[in-house]
Enzyme design. Structure first.
Site, PDB file in Angstrom:
ATOM      1  CD  GLU A 111      -6.587  45.452  54.477  1.00 28.48           C
ATOM      2  OE1 GLU A 111      -5.637  45.750  55.217  1.00 28.48           O
ATOM      3  OE2 GLU A 111      -7.140  46.259  53.712  1.00 28.48           O
ATOM      4  CD  GLU A 131      -5.010  45.391  48.181  1.00 28.13           C
ATOM      5  OE1 GLU A 131      -6.079  45.352  48.816  1.00 28.13           O
ATOM      6  OE2 GLU A 131      -4.390  44.363  47.841  1.00 28.13           O
TER       7      GLU A 131
END
Length: 252
Positions: A111, A131
């Site tokens: 990210e 995640e």
């Protein structure tokens, strides 16, 4: 403490920003997020381009999971919104950012990488969104940034299966723009930074700020914004000087 974990140096108008937590694969702490946000909120006027790199063998293994424990849903929401704001600040600061990616580029590390306008992947780099294995979801803006690059279908597959892409595959997909040998990333980033710094600051500002916004507009609105951008860019004194110099050389 945050200044030790984020090292910043400047030379010839190029800032080198180094994630400096190699023992933890440069996992981002709250203090590191905040230091990045502080810097890009008010970058020094002398800086024309920034390079984001990392100490050790890995770029970034994401956010420090130890700081995710024992938070209620509202706290998590506010933390996500804060990190999204910081990452927006990095992307839209007006300072073009070149990222050097190596080793692990995971989760929040990916990210962060996607806030950069130019990404250089060394041969050691590998990319993953792990995640879901921890019961987590993206929270720093990659559902938008990465979604635009991969599309929601491929991004969903990447998240569901925790698929790993190597550097070559990442370049093919658009996760990185350049692929280089191991340990050659910083040299390539410097080369690119010199090229970018040679542009006018006004042009660089509109490239980094207008293009991603135009992408989210309807076509007619995007074309109108494009016309506004070129009108403002061409009114810049530096642009006018460069155009005059160019035309004079053609007349000779």
């Amino acid at each position: 403490m945050s200044d030790e974990l984020i090292r910043i140096a400047e030379q010839d108008g190029i800032a080198i920003i180094t994630l400096n937590r190699p023992a933890k694969r440069n996992a981002l702490t709250l203090a590191m997020y905040e230091r990045l946000g502080e810097y890009f909120a008010a970058p020094p006027p002398s800086v024309r381009v920034a390079i984001l790199t990392a100490a050790g063998e890995h770029f970034c293994a994401g956010g420090d999971l130890g700081e995710h424990q024992e938070k209620n849903p509202i706290d998590v929401l506010h933390t996500s919104r804060r990190r999204q704001a910081i990452f927006d600040r990095i992307q839209y600061s007006g300072i073009p950012l070149v990222a050097v990616l190596k080793g692990a580029v995971l989760g929040g590390g990916l990210e962060l990488a996607l806030t950069a306008h130019v990404r250089v992947a060394e041969a050691t780099a590998w990319f993953q969104l792990p995640e879901a294995a921890h019961g987590l979801f993206m929270g720093c803006g990659s559902t938008v940034r990465l979604g635009r690059i991969l599309g929601p279908d491929r991004m969903a597959e990447m998240m569901l299966t925790r698929r790993i892409y190597n550097a070559g595959e990442a370049v093919g997909l658009g996760l990185a723009h350049y692929g280089v040998a191991a340990d050659a990333g910083l040299a390539k980033a410097r080369e690119l930074a010199v090229t970018i710094a040679a542009n006018t600051t006004t042009a660089n500002w509109f490239i980094t700020n207008a293009l991603p916004r135009i992408d989210s507009m309807a076509s007619a609105d995007g074309l109108f914004a494009e016309s506004l951008a070129i009108g403002l860019i061409q009114s810049d004194p530096e642009t006018r000087r460069r155009m005059e110099d160019f035309m004079q050389k053609r007349k000779k």
